[in-house]
Write a protein that holds these residues in place. Structure first.
Motif, PDB file in Angstrom:
ATOM      1  N   SER A 119       0.848  -1.196   0.000  1.00  0.00           N
ATOM      2  CA  SER A 119       0.000   0.000   0.000  1.00  0.00           C
ATOM      3  C   SER A 119       0.878   1.240   0.000  1.00  0.00           C
ATOM      4  CB  SER A 119      -0.920   0.021   1.228  1.00  0.00           C
ATOM      5  OG  SER A 119      -1.803  -1.080   1.223  1.00  0.00           O
ATOM      6  N   ALA A 120       0.420   2.279  -0.670  1.00  0.00           N
ATOM      7  CA  ALA A 120       1.148   3.546  -0.701  1.00  0.00           C
ATOM      8  C   ALA A 120       0.734   4.409   0.482  1.00  0.00           C
ATOM      9  CB  ALA A 120       0.866   4.278  -2.015  1.00  0.00           C
ATOM     10  N   ASP A 121       1.664   5.224   0.976  1.00  0.00           N
ATOM     11  CA  ASP A 121       1.342   6.187   2.034  1.00  0.00           C
ATOM     12  C   ASP A 121       0.461   7.283   1.446  1.00  0.00           C
ATOM     13  OD1 ASP A 121       2.873   4.814   3.899  1.00  0.00           O
ATOM     14  OD2 ASP A 121       4.699   5.894   3.353  1.00  0.00           O
ATOM     15  N   THR A 122      -0.662   7.540   2.091  1.00  0.00           N
ATOM     16  CA  THR A 122      -1.596   8.551   1.588  1.00  0.00           C
ATOM     17  C   THR A 122      -1.827   9.630   2.633  1.00  0.00           C
ATOM     18  OG1 THR A 122      -3.490   7.241   2.344  1.00  0.00           O
ATOM     19  CG2 THR A 122      -2.760   6.900   0.081  1.00  0.00           C
ATOM     20  N   TYR A 123      -2.314  10.765   2.184  1.00  0.00           N
ATOM     21  CA  TYR A 123      -2.558  11.918   3.060  1.00  0.00           C
ATOM     22  C   TYR A 123      -3.921  12.502   2.706  1.00  0.00           C
ATOM     23  CZ  TYR A 123      -1.893  16.462   5.313  1.00  0.00           C
ATOM     24  OH  TYR A 123      -2.036  17.577   6.102  1.00  0.00           O
ATOM     25  N   TRP A 124      -4.826  12.550   3.728  1.00  0.00           N
ATOM     26  CA  TRP A 124      -6.189  13.013   3.470  1.00  0.00           C
ATOM     27  C   TRP A 124      -6.596  14.218   4.316  1.00  0.00           C
ATOM     28  CZ3 TRP A 124      -8.634  11.047  -0.603  1.00  0.00           C
ATOM     29  CH2 TRP A 124      -8.210   9.812  -1.093  1.00  0.00           C
ATOM     30  N   LYS A 125      -5.694  14.769   5.143  1.00  0.00           N
ATOM     31  CA  LYS A 125      -6.089  15.858   6.038  1.00  0.00           C
ATOM     32  C   LYS A 125      -6.574  17.093   5.282  1.00  0.00           C
ATOM     33  CE  LYS A 125      -3.674  14.940  10.362  1.00  0.00           C
ATOM     34  NZ  LYS A 125      -4.951  14.967  11.090  1.00  0.00           N
ATOM     35  N   PHE A 126      -6.081  17.289   4.058  1.00  0.00           N
ATOM     36  CA  PHE A 126      -6.530  18.444   3.284  1.00  0.00           C
ATOM     37  C   PHE A 126      -8.039  18.407   3.056  1.00  0.00           C
ATOM     38  CE2 PHE A 126      -5.580  15.122   0.216  1.00  0.00           C
ATOM     39  CZ  PHE A 126      -6.700  15.143  -0.590  1.00  0.00           C
ATOM     40  N   ALA A 127      -8.633  17.196   3.079  1.00  0.00           N
ATOM     41  CA  ALA A 127     -10.060  17.072   2.780  1.00  0.00           C
ATOM     42  C   ALA A 127     -10.929  17.598   3.912  1.00  0.00           C
ATOM     43  CB  ALA A 127     -10.411  15.623   2.498  1.00  0.00           C
ATOM     44  N   GLU A 128     -10.388  17.743   5.138  1.00  0.00           N
ATOM     45  CA  GLU A 128     -11.191  18.200   6.261  1.00  0.00           C
ATOM     46  C   GLU A 128     -11.700  19.621   6.064  1.00  0.00           C
ATOM     47  OE1 GLU A 128      -8.836  17.679   9.729  1.00  0.00           O
ATOM     48  OE2 GLU A 128      -8.839  15.473   9.609  1.00  0.00           O
ATOM     49  N   GLY A 129     -10.984  20.395   5.274  1.00  0.00           N
ATOM     50  CA  GLY A 129     -11.409  21.770   5.036  1.00  0.00           C
ATOM     51  C   GLY A 129     -12.361  21.935   3.870  1.00  0.00           C
ATOM     52  N   LEU A 130     -12.701  20.852   3.195  1.00  0.00           N
ATOM     53  CA  LEU A 130     -13.596  20.926   2.044  1.00  0.00           C
ATOM     54  C   LEU A 130     -15.040  20.740   2.493  1.00  0.00           C
ATOM     55  CD1 LEU A 130     -11.592  18.709  -0.495  1.00  0.00           C
ATOM     56  CD2 LEU A 130     -11.551  21.199  -0.239  1.00  0.00           C
ATOM     57  N   ARG A 131     -15.903  21.620   2.048  1.00  0.00           N
ATOM     58  CA  ARG A 131     -17.323  21.477   2.367  1.00  0.00           C
ATOM     59  C   ARG A 131     -17.885  20.265   1.631  1.00  0.00           C
ATOM     60  NH1 ARG A 131     -19.676  24.962   5.290  1.00  0.00           N
ATOM     61  NH2 ARG A 131     -21.733  24.245   4.574  1.00  0.00           N
ATOM     62  N   GLY A 132     -18.717  19.520   2.349  1.00  0.00           N
ATOM     63  CA  GLY A 132     -19.261  18.306   1.764  1.00  0.00           C
ATOM     64  C   GLY A 132     -18.487  17.069   2.139  1.00  0.00           C
ATOM     65  N   TYR A 133     -17.346  17.242   2.814  1.00  0.00           N
ATOM     66  CA  TYR A 133     -16.549  16.094   3.246  1.00  0.00           C
ATOM     67  C   TYR A 133     -16.690  15.959   4.757  1.00  0.00           C
ATOM     68  CZ  TYR A 133     -12.577  13.014   4.066  1.00  0.00           C
ATOM     69  OH  TYR A 133     -11.781  11.955   4.440  1.00  0.00           O
ATOM     70  N   GLY A 134     -17.247  14.869   5.225  1.00  0.00           N
ATOM     71  CA  GLY A 134     -17.355  14.629   6.653  1.00  0.00           C
ATOM     72  C   GLY A 134     -18.345  15.567   7.322  1.00  0.00           C
ATOM     73  N   ALA A 135     -18.283  15.595   8.655  1.00  0.00           N
ATOM     74  CA  ALA A 135     -19.200  16.443   9.431  1.00  0.00           C
ATOM     75  C   ALA A 135     -18.804  17.911   9.288  1.00  0.00           C
ATOM     76  CB  ALA A 135     -19.152  16.021  10.899  1.00  0.00           C
ATOM     77  N   GLN A 136     -19.795  18.773   9.085  1.00  0.00           N
ATOM     78  CA  GLN A 136     -19.539  20.217   8.936  1.00  0.00           C
ATOM     79  C   GLN A 136     -19.790  20.911  10.273  1.00  0.00           C
ATOM     80  OE1 GLN A 136     -18.309  21.471   6.035  1.00  0.00           O
ATOM     81  NE2 GLN A 136     -18.270  19.305   5.437  1.00  0.00           N
ATOM     82  N   THR A 137     -18.794  21.646  10.759  1.00  0.00           N
ATOM     83  CA  THR A 137     -18.916  22.312  12.064  1.00  0.00           C
ATOM     84  C   THR A 137     -19.421  23.746  11.947  1.00  0.00           C
ATOM     85  OG1 THR A 137     -16.596  22.982  11.946  1.00  0.00           O
ATOM     86  CG2 THR A 137     -17.101  20.882  13.031  1.00  0.00           C
TER      87      THR A 137
END
Length: 273
Positions: free
Chosen positions: A254-272
């Motif tokens: 498996s390749a090392d991946t990075y997803w933290k940038f997605a936390e700031g995108l609207r529509g991704y995960g719970a919106q605070t």
């Protein structure tokens, strides 16, 4: 409830199905056991396969996913298949056609090996297998019954002492190149493969090729990009290396991946907010 009387047992044939109407062949009647069916569209499919020449041979990479439509159904499928000691197939497309292709080619190689025991019959080279697949895929396409696969053929030619990499698809399209890709890899990974190849060998390919370590690093980066951008891929893949010493297929990685940038995108995960 039956609106009409149930059919008698004598209405069924030995296959427990209704027989088709009798047909006259050469003055004799016979029963057909069903129509000949052609695959109308692939069901369980694999996505991209990547190929790259390096200074000592060829590398081919493919992930381990076989999708049932958009469902990531089978997550441990090896789409890299060795043929003999110096040739390997990387296959995208319909997995049932891939299984049939493996069976046919393995049977052919057994026949060739048997002939080699009785005389000086040479073993099939990667180019021989490529030409066989070219003719097979084009013939099946011409009969409106294509083999629903796109295949990379990689190997080492023992006679010419050089690497070999070629592409065949269900339309009978064939070509060779130092970098190849199928599926979405042809759009997303191929530019990265060409950039890495030309940075070392030059646009005309006259310079030195990538080393084995450099080629593996490029393929790892490309598989990471495909996992990010291709919805039919998975972060579990294998890399095959074909050199004069033979074929080696790695364990799944498996390749090392990075997803933290997605936390700031609207529509991704719970919106605070």
């Amino acid at each position: 409830m039956w609106k009409q009387p149930a059919p008698a047992n004598s209405s069924f044939n030995e296959y427990n199905t209704f027989p088709l109407p009798q047909t006259q062949r050469g003055g004799q009647s016979s029963h057909a056991h069903g129509p000949i069916g052609h695959t109308q569209q692939p069901l369980v499919t694999g996505t991209s396969v990547l190929g790259l020449k390096f200074d000592k041979g060829v590398m081919i990479a493919a992930d381990n996913l076989a999708s049932y439509g958009s469902l990531a159904r089978f997550r441990d499928i090896q789409r890299l298949h060795p043929l003999g000691k110096h040739t390997l197939l990387g296959v995208a497309g319909d997995m049932s056609d891939f299984q049939w292709l493996k069976k046919e080619l393995d049977g052919l190689l057994r026949s060739e090996d048997a002939l080699a025991l009785t005389d000086s019959h040479p073993s099939l080279s990667p180019k021989n297998i490529y030409e066989l697949l070219s003719n097979l895929f084009y013939a099946r396409r011409s009969k409106m019954n294509p083999v629903w696969n796109a295949v990379l053929v990689g190997g080492w030619d023992k006679v010419k002492e050089e690497s070999f990499l070629a592409y065949v698809d269900l339309l009978g399209t064939t070509y060779t190149a130092p970098t190849l890709a199928t599926g979405f890899g042809a759009h997303l990974a191929q530019p990265l493969l060409r950039e890495a190849y030309e940075a070392k060998a030059g646009i005309d390919g006259e310079g030195p090729l990538l080393t084995q370590e450099e080629a593996e690093k490029v393929l790892d980066d490309c598989m990471k990009v495909l996992f990010y951008r291709d919805a039919r891929s998975i972060n579990k893949y294998q890399v095959a290396t074909i050199t004069a010493g033979g074929v080696t297929i790695s364990d799944s990685r498996s390749a090392d991946t990075y997803w933290k940038f997605a936390e700031g995108l609207r529509g991704y995960g719970a919106q605070t907010q």
